[in-house]
Design a protein around this motif. Structure first.
Motif, PDB file in Angstrom:
ATOM      1  N   SER A 162     -24.684  -2.031 -15.733  1.00 39.91           N
ATOM      2  CA  SER A 162     -23.916  -1.401 -14.671  1.00 39.91           C
ATOM      3  C   SER A 162     -24.229   0.095 -14.611  1.00 39.91           C
ATOM      4  N   GLU A 163     -23.759   0.747 -13.554  1.00 35.33           N
ATOM      5  CA  GLU A 163     -23.978   2.183 -13.415  1.00 35.33           C
ATOM      6  C   GLU A 163     -23.336   2.941 -14.584  1.00 35.33           C
ATOM      7  N   ASN A 164     -22.162   2.496 -15.012  1.00 35.44           N
ATOM      8  CA  ASN A 164     -21.491   3.158 -16.132  1.00 35.44           C
ATOM      9  C   ASN A 164     -22.267   2.982 -17.434  1.00 35.44           C
ATOM     10  N   GLU A 165     -22.827   1.796 -17.639  1.00 39.13           N
ATOM     11  CA  GLU A 165     -23.611   1.551 -18.856  1.00 39.13           C
ATOM     12  C   GLU A 165     -24.891   2.383 -18.855  1.00 39.13           C
ATOM     13  N   ILE A 166     -25.534   2.479 -17.700  1.00 40.96           N
ATOM     14  CA  ILE A 166     -26.745   3.297 -17.599  1.00 40.96           C
ATOM     15  C   ILE A 166     -26.418   4.762 -17.855  1.00 40.96           C
ATOM     16  N   GLN A 167     -25.309   5.218 -17.299  1.00 42.53           N
ATOM     17  CA  GLN A 167     -24.868   6.594 -17.523  1.00 42.53           C
ATOM     18  C   GLN A 167     -24.588   6.837 -19.005  1.00 42.53           C
ATOM     19  N   PHE A 168     -23.964   5.860 -19.658  1.00 47.43           N
ATOM     20  CA  PHE A 168     -23.694   5.967 -21.093  1.00 47.43           C
ATOM     21  C   PHE A 168     -24.994   6.072 -21.887  1.00 47.43           C
ATOM     22  N   LEU A 169     -25.953   5.204 -21.601  1.00 49.48           N
ATOM     23  CA  LEU A 169     -27.230   5.230 -22.315  1.00 49.48           C
ATOM     24  C   LEU A 169     -27.965   6.549 -22.098  1.00 49.48           C
ATOM     25  N   ASN A 170     -27.920   7.056 -20.871  1.00 54.66           N
ATOM     26  CA  ASN A 170     -28.622   8.299 -20.560  1.00 54.66           C
ATOM     27  C   ASN A 170     -27.946   9.527 -21.156  1.00 54.66           C
ATOM     28  N   SER A 171     -26.705   9.364 -21.613  1.00 51.62           N
ATOM     29  CA  SER A 171     -25.987  10.493 -22.211  1.00 51.62           C
ATOM     30  C   SER A 171     -26.328  10.674 -23.687  1.00 51.62           C
ATOM     31  N   LEU A 172     -27.054   9.728 -24.247  1.00 52.59           N
ATOM     32  CA  LEU A 172     -27.350   9.731 -25.680  1.00 52.59           C
ATOM     33  C   LEU A 172     -28.827   9.978 -25.963  1.00 52.59           C
ATOM     34  N   LYS A 173     -29.081  10.538 -27.135  1.00 54.26           N
ATOM     35  CA  LYS A 173     -30.444  10.538 -27.675  1.00 54.26           C
ATOM     36  C   LYS A 173     -30.585   9.271 -28.507  1.00 54.26           C
ATOM     37  N   ILE A 174     -31.482   8.404 -28.083  1.00 54.98           N
ATOM     38  CA  ILE A 174     -31.675   7.098 -28.725  1.00 54.98           C
ATOM     39  C   ILE A 174     -33.096   7.038 -29.269  1.00 54.98           C
ATOM     40  N   GLU A 175     -33.239   6.629 -30.525  1.00 57.81           N
ATOM     41  CA  GLU A 175     -34.575   6.514 -31.114  1.00 57.81           C
ATOM     42  C   GLU A 175     -34.698   5.206 -31.878  1.00 57.81           C
ATOM     43  N   PHE A 176     -35.791   4.504 -31.600  1.00 59.70           N
ATOM     44  CA  PHE A 176     -36.134   3.295 -32.340  1.00 59.70           C
ATOM     45  C   PHE A 176     -37.322   3.604 -33.240  1.00 59.70           C
ATOM     46  N   LEU A 177     -37.208   3.174 -34.490  1.00 55.40           N
ATOM     47  CA  LEU A 177     -38.157   3.548 -35.529  1.00 55.40           C
ATOM     48  C   LEU A 177     -38.847   2.321 -36.108  1.00 55.40           C
ATOM     49  N   PHE A 178     -40.129   2.479 -36.429  1.00 54.89           N
ATOM     50  CA  PHE A 178     -40.912   1.411 -37.042  1.00 54.89           C
ATOM     51  C   PHE A 178     -41.616   1.962 -38.279  1.00 54.89           C
ATOM     52  N   SER A 179     -41.983   1.056 -39.165  1.00 58.31           N
ATOM     53  CA  SER A 179     -42.666   1.426 -40.400  1.00 58.31           C
ATOM     54  C   SER A 179     -43.796   0.414 -40.629  1.00 58.31           C
ATOM     55  N   GLU A 180     -45.015   0.836 -40.365  1.00 55.14           N
ATOM     56  CA  GLU A 180     -46.169  -0.073 -40.421  1.00 55.14           C
ATOM     57  C   GLU A 180     -47.247   0.511 -41.326  1.00 55.14           C
ATOM     58  N   PHE A 181     -47.623  -0.245 -42.362  1.00 55.21           N
ATOM     59  CA  PHE A 181     -48.597   0.256 -43.324  1.00 55.21           C
ATOM     60  C   PHE A 181     -49.705  -0.762 -43.544  1.00 55.21           C
ATOM     61  N   GLY A 182     -50.938  -0.250 -43.610  1.00 55.02           N
ATOM     62  CA  GLY A 182     -52.111  -1.104 -43.743  1.00 55.02           C
ATOM     63  C   GLY A 182     -52.636  -1.498 -42.369  1.00 55.02           C
ATOM     64  N   GLU A 183     -53.919  -1.264 -42.129  1.00 62.62           N
ATOM     65  CA  GLU A 183     -54.488  -1.512 -40.796  1.00 62.62           C
ATOM     66  C   GLU A 183     -54.507  -2.996 -40.444  1.00 62.62           C
ATOM     67  N   GLN A 184     -54.557  -3.869 -41.443  1.00 64.61           N
ATOM     68  CA  GLN A 184     -54.511  -5.303 -41.186  1.00 64.61           C
ATOM     69  C   GLN A 184     -53.065  -5.751 -41.096  1.00 64.61           C
ATOM     70  N   ARG A 185     -52.702  -6.325 -39.974  1.00 65.72           N
ATOM     71  CA  ARG A 185     -51.314  -6.771 -39.797  1.00 65.72           C
ATOM     72  C   ARG A 185     -51.059  -8.018 -40.641  1.00 65.72           C
ATOM     73  N   VAL A 186     -50.022  -7.954 -41.466  1.00 65.72           N
ATOM     74  CA  VAL A 186     -49.633  -9.072 -42.319  1.00 65.72           C
ATOM     75  C   VAL A 186     -48.181  -9.411 -42.019  1.00 65.72           C
ATOM     76  N   ASN A 187     -47.907 -10.671 -41.756  1.00 63.50           N
ATOM     77  CA  ASN A 187     -46.541 -11.096 -41.464  1.00 63.50           C
ATOM     78  C   ASN A 187     -46.097 -12.117 -42.487  1.00 63.50           C
ATOM     79  N   GLY A 188     -45.125 -11.736 -43.310  1.00 69.19           N
ATOM     80  CA  GLY A 188     -44.651 -12.604 -44.372  1.00 69.19           C
ATOM     81  C   GLY A 188     -43.948 -13.849 -43.881  1.00 69.19           C
ATOM     82  N   GLY A 189     -43.485 -13.845 -42.612  1.00 71.24           N
ATOM     83  CA  GLY A 189     -42.758 -14.988 -42.084  1.00 71.24           C
ATOM     84  C   GLY A 189     -43.624 -16.137 -41.624  1.00 71.24           C
ATOM     85  N   GLY A 190     -44.946 -15.911 -41.539  1.00 67.86           N
ATOM     86  CA  GLY A 190     -45.861 -16.994 -41.210  1.00 67.86           C
ATOM     87  C   GLY A 190     -46.355 -17.027 -39.787  1.00 67.86           C
ATOM     88  N   ALA A 191     -45.677 -16.389 -38.848  1.00 69.15           N
ATOM     89  CA  ALA A 191     -46.106 -16.422 -37.451  1.00 69.15           C
ATOM     90  C   ALA A 191     -47.293 -15.488 -37.244  1.00 69.15           C
TER      91      ALA A 191
END
Length: 284
Positions: free
Chosen positions: A37-66
């Motif tokens: 909604s417009e109110n939710e968009i306004q709420f999101l735009n009022s914040l500084k939001i950051e999503f962080l990742f941590s990736e090491f080793g050039e070869q991608r390895v997935n322990g879950g099997g996929a």
């Protein structure tokens, strides 16, 4: 807000033409996917939001099997699915190589974690920087998660409200008891405190922190300190921190990190599609 008031709010927004409702349907299940909604968009735009990742080793390895070799970037499916709901957020990856992705801030680092000869050194390093990144970000809402997650519902906005209310959040661990986690998992150590391993174990994706939450900052900094000096499985590191400090996070329900054995649970928000059975069931 109770669920009926929430539904009424969105129904009225649809009537006024301010929102649309869509459901992704497959195999007899559906995901809640409201246009904000417009109110939710306004709420999101009022914040500084950051999503962080941590990736090491050039070869991608997935322990879950996929297998994610066909994905657009090293951070997919998490990155693309997050951007659908948070297009204006900041995205940052900690890595030990030149991981260049459009619109993603790279922080290139070297691992300070002890025992580089250990076969789980890469996992330990990645988790160390997950903990550290949450305390280094200056965002209002910061969230670290693995790259093998799929955000499937607009309900993900609730994670911001939960974090603002409780300060910091971590996901449910399906094994629940720390003792069981140490029995069935890799990279464990004996549990030496008086809890006898009968406390609740934690998972690590997604983990969140509200900017000025003192308890959360103390918790994650201590986790990083223990992982650096006495590395082991992260659930044990987090338990050691909780036991030593008396500070512990709000535990998110299964729907925030849906893992093997919980297929079709309902109200799914984030799927751990790195688990092959989850990936196959939801056909991502």
């Amino acid at each position: 807000m109770n669920k009926w008031l929430y539904r009424l709010k969105h129904a009225w927004a649809v009537i006024l033409g301010k929102a649309k409702i869509s459901y992704v349907k497959k195999g007899g299940f559906s995901f809640r996917d409201f246009t904000y909604s417009e109110n939710e968009i306004q709420f999101l735009n009022s914040l500084k939001i950051e999503f962080l990742f941590s990736e090491f080793g050039e070869q991608r390895v997935n322990g879950g099997g996929a297998d994610f070799q066909d994905k657009r970037t090293r951070l997919d499916p998490s990155l693309t699915s997050l951007r659908k709901y948070f297009p204006n957020a900041k995205y940052t990856v900690y890595s030990d190589f030149d991981l260049k992705i459009d619109g993603v801030n790279l922080i290139k680092v070297n691992s300070p974690v002890a025992h580089p000869e250990h076969p789980r050194y890469g996992y330990r390093t990645a988790d160390y920087f997950k903990f550290l990144s949450l305390t280094e970000s200056d965002a209002d809402f910061k969230c670290v998660l693995d790259s093998d997650m799929a955000i499937v519902s607009s309900d993900v906005i609730a994670l911001i409200h939960l974090t603002r209310k409780f300060g910091f959040c971590v996901p449910y661990n399906d094994r629940q008891l720390l003792r069981q986690d140490m029995i069935w998992s890799q990279d464990t150590q004996p549990i030496e405190d008086e809890s006898l391993g009968l406390g609740h174990s934690y998972n690590q994706s997604p983990m969140t922190l509200w900017k000025d939450d003192e308890r959360g900052n103390v918790f994650y900094k201590k986790c990083a300190e223990i992982m650096k000096k006495d590395p082991s499985r992260s659930s044990l590191v987090m338990w050691k921190t909780a036991w030593e400090t008396g500070i512990y996070p709000y535990i998110l329900p299964k729907q925030w990190c849906l893992c093997d054995g919980n297929e079709g649970l309902g109200e799914e928000v984030i799927l751990h599609v790195g688990h092959e059975k989850i990936k196959e069931y939801y056909d991502q």
